[in-house]
Design a protein around this motif. Structure first.
Motif, mmCIF file in Angstrom:
data_model
loop_
_atom_site.group_PDB
_atom_site.id
_atom_site.type_symbol
_atom_site.label_atom_id
_atom_site.label_comp_id
_atom_site.label_asym_id
_atom_site.label_seq_id
_atom_site.Cartn_x
_atom_site.Cartn_y
_atom_site.Cartn_z
ATOM 1 N N GLN A 145 0.909 -1.419 -0.161
ATOM 2 C CA GLN A 145 0.000 0.034 0.305
ATOM 3 C C GLN A 145 0.675 1.309 0.225
ATOM 4 O O GLN A 145 2.209 1.199 0.731
ATOM 5 C CB GLN A 145 -0.728 -0.259 1.080
ATOM 6 N N THR A 146 0.760 2.211 -0.743
ATOM 7 C CA THR A 146 1.305 3.412 -1.085
ATOM 8 C C THR A 146 0.917 4.589 -1.360
ATOM 9 O O THR A 146 -0.461 4.429 -1.356
ATOM 10 C CB THR A 146 2.457 2.853 -2.205
ATOM 11 N N LEU A 147 1.105 5.875 -0.795
ATOM 12 C CA LEU A 147 0.521 6.672 -1.838
ATOM 13 C C LEU A 147 1.822 7.431 -2.504
ATOM 14 O O LEU A 147 2.974 7.594 -2.336
ATOM 15 C CB LEU A 147 0.531 7.711 -0.739
ATOM 16 N N VAL A 148 1.315 7.916 -3.902
ATOM 17 C CA VAL A 148 2.644 8.540 -4.346
ATOM 18 C C VAL A 148 3.004 9.686 -5.628
ATOM 19 O O VAL A 148 1.547 9.677 -6.078
ATOM 20 C CB VAL A 148 3.090 7.395 -6.306
ATOM 21 N N GLY B 21 -7.189 7.881 -6.721
ATOM 22 C CA GLY B 21 -6.018 9.189 -6.959
ATOM 23 C C GLY B 21 -6.495 10.863 -7.262
ATOM 24 O O GLY B 21 -7.558 10.617 -7.654
ATOM 25 N N VAL B 22 -6.195 11.574 -8.161
ATOM 26 C CA VAL B 22 -6.238 13.114 -8.377
ATOM 27 C C VAL B 22 -4.995 13.141 -8.823
ATOM 28 O O VAL B 22 -4.268 13.716 -8.818
ATOM 29 C CB VAL B 22 -6.723 13.999 -7.235
ATOM 30 N N PHE C 274 -3.603 6.683 -4.219
ATOM 31 C CA PHE C 274 -3.338 5.640 -3.452
ATOM 32 C C PHE C 274 -2.898 4.811 -4.674
ATOM 33 O O PHE C 274 -4.078 4.341 -5.252
ATOM 34 C CB PHE C 274 -4.016 5.350 -2.646
ATOM 35 N N LYS C 275 -2.001 3.752 -3.937
ATOM 36 C CA LYS C 275 -2.665 2.363 -4.001
ATOM 37 C C LYS C 275 -3.023 1.585 -2.764
ATOM 38 O O LYS C 275 -1.940 1.030 -2.245
ATOM 39 C CB LYS C 275 -1.209 1.112 -4.321
ATOM 40 N N LEU C 276 -4.010 1.020 -2.812
ATOM 41 C CA LEU C 276 -4.718 0.198 -1.296
ATOM 42 C C LEU C 276 -5.327 -0.775 -2.142
ATOM 43 O O LEU C 276 -5.415 -1.329 -2.635
ATOM 44 C CB LEU C 276 -5.465 0.970 -1.527
#
Length: 432
Positions: free
Chosen positions: A192-195, A265-266, A285-287
């Motif tokens: 799980q990441t936020l890029v 995401g946006v 986000f990758k969730l």
């Protein structure tokens, strides 16, 4: 055998075996044995009587302990001699939606440079940053759920600020072509990441293909530019905050689940009036599909990004170094102007001219990218690195004037100086 049997029969007729009697010696021996075994017998009897008592004590103690589980962590307290003193946590203060203030922990991350330009004017310490007063409002219940993340780089003056779930760990990088970004990873699930990624106006093909991918109505336009979207995304949600201006170039999206994960995401893009320059940035986000329940943290992180059409740009206070010498490199499009303050001390102003940066961008054309040619160039450059690594390095430097009132310095799309002039005189230097 017969003789032995006969002798044995004779022995059996003798005392003590005849008439079931014992000899006096045998009786005495038995009495002596009984006396010597009596203490053991008594101890055994005592132990037997004590066992039920001991079992009762253990049973009672177990149930008493079981009824106070809240005290168990106290028994696991770590020896304070083995625990390092806690470090003071940096915080950022935001206004709250209830009229009060919310303080979020601040994670400060240095971006790794693909090309080492650390010798140029930039941020060498985090103390040089001065965060402006925040205007974005944070719900008070997010105090222990979110963090602010400040990313800076050593080759430029300034940085940027994002919001992220608390505890997620940041790692930032700057590409060789000038594009940059940061990845935050959930420590409880590394998948799980936020890029955050930004083309920074460097790769026009990257920007155009991304615009066609995340803005489906632009896919045809991207194809006309020579960047066909061959693998379109499948969106379960897609919306825009408005139909004009920057809102029309912003999109919120959620993709369908693929291999157990989905993206949320946006995205945002910019362009100049002539359509010769494009920039694309997004926060994604990758969730896990197991977390498809709406999470307010994700909404606020993306809303903060949308409110600024990207991250919040943060300036650093490095007045002493800038006053002593003109920086060789600044943020792209920076216009540095020296002047005197009311006390007649030398100071400076910084502006960012996007139109000046865009005017220097190469015109977009439909020529296909020569992948094989690029690969051959990269291979040739790599082959030269080994042969020249031990050669002396000569710094030719820049023939720059000393900072003085009226000096104006304009920085190009790559962050390097394009022009230096005096407002009251002709140009001092151009393209040094």
């Amino acid at each position: 055998m017969n003789n032995e049997h006969s002798e044995w029969e004779d022995k059996m007729k003798e005392k003590p075996f005849s008439n079931n009697h014992f000899t006096p010696q045998m009786i005495k021996h038995v009495e002596d044995r009984v006396r010597t075994q009596t203490p053991f017998f008594k101890r055994w009897m005592i132990y037997t009587a004590a066992l039920p008592v001991l079992a009762g004590i253990l049973f009672l103690g177990y149930h008493i302990w079981d009824r106070v589980p809240e005290q168990q962590p106290l028994t696991q307290a770590v020896n304070t001699e083995d625990v390092p003193a806690s470090e003071e946590v940096e915080v950022v203060t935001f206004p709250s939606t209830n009229g009060e203030e919310v303080q979020l922990p601040l994670q400060i991350t240095k971006a790794e440079l693909s090309l080492d330009n650390s010798d140029l004017a930039g941020n060498n310490d985090t103390e040089s940053f001065k965060l402006a007063e925040m205007s974005y409002k944070i719900p008070p219940e997010m105090k222990d759920k979110l963090q602010a993340v400040l990313v800076y780089r050593t080759d430029m003056i300034g940085g940027y600020l994002l919001l992220a779930p608390i505890g997620w760990e940041a790692s930032a990088i700057v590409g060789a072509n000038g594009s940059y970004g940061v990845t935050l990873t959930d420590p409880s699930n590394k998948e799980q990441t936020l890029v955050y990624s930004d083309t920074a106006g460097s790769c026009q093909g990257c920007a155009i293909s991304s615009i066609g991918t995340y803005f489906p109505d632009k896919a045809g336009w991207a194809d006309e530019q020579g960047f066909t979207v061959y693998d379109p995304l499948s969106f379960t949600e897609w919306s825009q905050p408005g139909t004009a201006g920057e809102d029309a170039r912003t999109a919120f999206y959620t993709t369908s689940v693929k291999e157990g994960y989905y993206h949320k995401g946006v995205a945002y893009y910019e362009k100049d009036a002539g359509g010769q320059w494009y920039l694309f940035r997004q926060l994604k986000f990758k969730l896990s599909e197991e977390q498809q329940v709406r999470d307010d943290r994700h909404d606020i992180v993306m809303d903060f990004f949308e409110a600024h059409h990207g991250p919040l740009i943060v300036s650093s206070v490095n007045a002493e170094s800038i006053n002593n010498a003109i920086p060789v490199k600044m943020d792209p499009g920076t216009i540095l102007t020296y002047r005197l303050d009311p006390e007649s001390k030398l100071t400076y102003d910084l502006k960012y001219d996007k139109s000046y940066v865009r005017s220097q961008q190469p015109q977009v054309n439909e020529e296909a990218v020569d992948i094989e040619g690029r690969a051959a160039e990269d291979a040739y450059i790599e082959s030269l690195k080994e042969s020249v690594k031990d050669l002396p390095v000569i710094d030719l430097g820049y023939d720059l004037p000393a900072p003085a009132p009226g000096i104006v310095v304009m920085y190009g799309s790559d962050g390097y100086i394009n022009r230096v002039y005096n407002e009251d005189e002709n140009a001092v230097n151009e393209n040094p």
